[in-house]
Design a protein around this motif. Structure first.
Motif, mmCIF file in Angstrom:
data_model
loop_
_atom_site.group_PDB
_atom_site.id
_atom_site.type_symbol
_atom_site.label_atom_id
_atom_site.label_comp_id
_atom_site.label_asym_id
_atom_site.label_seq_id
_atom_site.Cartn_x
_atom_site.Cartn_y
_atom_site.Cartn_z
ATOM 1 N N PHE A 198 0.864 -1.297 0.084
ATOM 2 C CA PHE A 198 -0.053 0.029 0.070
ATOM 3 C C PHE A 198 0.879 1.435 -0.028
ATOM 4 O O PHE A 198 1.863 1.382 0.933
ATOM 5 N N ALA A 199 0.534 2.218 -0.954
ATOM 6 C CA ALA A 199 1.408 3.595 -0.865
ATOM 7 C C ALA A 199 0.383 4.355 -1.415
ATOM 8 O O ALA A 199 -0.639 4.476 -2.060
ATOM 9 N N ILE A 200 0.660 5.755 -0.750
ATOM 10 C CA ILE A 200 -0.071 6.982 -0.862
ATOM 11 C C ILE A 200 0.653 8.128 -0.823
ATOM 12 O O ILE A 200 1.738 8.171 -0.293
ATOM 13 N N GLY A 201 0.177 8.978 -1.610
ATOM 14 C CA GLY A 201 0.901 10.308 -1.701
ATOM 15 C C GLY A 201 0.150 11.467 -1.868
ATOM 16 O O GLY A 201 -0.890 11.305 -2.338
ATOM 17 N N GLN A 202 0.690 12.611 -1.725
ATOM 18 C CA GLN A 202 -0.343 13.887 -2.051
ATOM 19 C C GLN A 202 0.757 14.992 -2.368
ATOM 20 O O GLN A 202 1.938 14.932 -2.005
ATOM 21 N N ASP A 203 0.358 15.890 -3.117
ATOM 22 C CA ASP A 203 1.121 17.126 -3.617
ATOM 23 C C ASP A 203 2.227 16.622 -3.932
ATOM 24 O O ASP A 203 3.532 17.334 -3.816
ATOM 25 N N ILE A 210 3.867 14.597 0.486
ATOM 26 C CA ILE A 210 3.739 13.393 1.380
ATOM 27 C C ILE A 210 3.740 12.050 0.629
ATOM 28 O O ILE A 210 2.972 12.220 -0.071
ATOM 29 N N VAL A 211 4.508 11.337 1.133
ATOM 30 C CA VAL A 211 4.630 9.796 0.447
ATOM 31 C C VAL A 211 4.783 8.716 1.575
ATOM 32 O O VAL A 211 5.543 8.981 2.511
ATOM 33 N N ARG A 212 4.034 7.881 1.541
ATOM 34 C CA ARG A 212 3.819 6.808 2.506
ATOM 35 C C ARG A 212 3.699 5.532 2.013
ATOM 36 O O ARG A 212 3.016 5.322 0.866
ATOM 37 N N LYS A 213 4.393 4.483 2.575
ATOM 38 C CA LYS A 213 4.326 3.045 2.111
ATOM 39 C C LYS A 213 4.409 2.052 3.067
ATOM 40 O O LYS A 213 5.122 2.234 4.062
ATOM 41 N N MET A 214 3.385 1.144 2.950
ATOM 42 C CA MET A 214 3.195 0.009 4.030
ATOM 43 C C MET A 214 2.660 -1.042 3.809
ATOM 44 O O MET A 214 2.263 -1.146 2.461
ATOM 45 N N GLU A 221 -6.909 5.265 9.451
ATOM 46 C CA GLU A 221 -7.496 6.379 9.174
ATOM 47 C C GLU A 221 -6.424 7.652 9.179
ATOM 48 O O GLU A 221 -6.447 8.414 8.053
ATOM 49 N N SER A 222 -5.622 7.558 9.973
ATOM 50 C CA SER A 222 -4.403 8.827 9.928
ATOM 51 C C SER A 222 -3.520 8.562 8.733
ATOM 52 O O SER A 222 -2.824 9.252 8.345
ATOM 53 N N THR A 223 -3.535 7.396 8.122
ATOM 54 C CA THR A 223 -2.655 6.936 7.160
ATOM 55 C C THR A 223 -3.214 7.660 5.796
ATOM 56 O O THR A 223 -2.218 8.169 4.846
#
Length: 237
Positions: A198-203, A210-214, A221-223
């Motif tokens: 799972f990976a998510i990013g914005q802007d 912001i880039v997150r991977k997990m 919810e905070s993810t």
């Protein structure tokens, strides 16, 4: 011959503009760009801000509505404004975020131009798409070997998403973080295990990136993000 050039500005990082895009912008006299409402800064224009000199700037308003009549009248009006500038003999560039032929305002303008102004020559310069920029940042392959992937726009039809998810290895959700929370459960029901990537990013490409991977199973919810310019990628384990 009168000519209009459409330039894909990529995901938001000015350094990801192509050399061809930079040359087209620098040689233009008029820069036209989309914006969501009157007086609101154009995101596409902000990407090329360092290249703007004595250009005439034309902001074309594309309201974020679903009413078909409103949309069609908007496309007709903006096409006329754009065509008038070109027919004055000026060098005109139209900017769009990402690539002109992926969920872009340019698609509608191009159709109108071809129909009503066939005398205008059209050139299109592709741009780097956010999903490829994002993949390079998080270090995941979007598809390999015989894997399949699906690209889903904002305002999802969840029933279609569920059917698509059953038959895809990678799901890419573009543009609207307000809907991301609705699809997490749906993906799990469609066979995406907790160990799925799972990976998510914005802007992307901006100072606010912001880039997150997990693992999908670690998402809470905070993810998630609620921003419009967001991207989420889920790859089956």
């Amino acid at each position: 011959m009168h000519e209009l050039v459409c330039v894909g500005c990529g995901p938001g990082d000015p350094e990801l503009l192509t050399v061809k895009a930079v040359k087209a912008i620098q040689s233009a006299e008029v820069i036209a760009c989309p914006t969501a409402k009157e007086g609101k800064p154009s995101i596409a224009l902000s990407v090329v801000e360092s290249l703007i000199g004595n250009h005439e700037i034309v902001n074309l308003v594309f309201p974020m509505v679903k009413d078909k009549d409103t949309l069609e009248s908007t496309w007709e009006k903006n096409t006329q404004i754009l065509a008038n500038k070109v027919l004055e003999g000026k060098k005109v560039v139209y900017l769009t975020v990402g690539d002109p032929y992926l969920y872009s305002t340019w698609i509608y303008l191009h159709r109108e131009l071809q129909l009503k102004f066939p005398q205008i020559k059209i050139s299109v310069i592709p741009g780097i798409v956010s999903m490829f920029t994002f993949a390079s940042k998080v270090g995941i392959s979007l598809a390999e070997g015989a894997e399949t992937m699906a690209v889903i726009p904002s305002c999802y039809d969840l029933s279609r998403v569920k059917e698509t998810a059953k038959n895809c290895d990678t799901m890419i959700f573009l543009k609207d973080g307000r809907y991301f929370d609705q699809v997490i459960k749906l993906l799990k029901e469609s066979g995406f295990s907790d160990d799925s990537i799972f990976a998510i990013g914005q802007d992307l490409g901006t100072p606010n990136e912001i880039v997150r991977k997990m693992r999908l199973g670690d998402v809470n919810e905070s993810t998630l993000t609620t921003k419009y310019f967001s991207i989420m990628v889920v790859k089956r384990a």
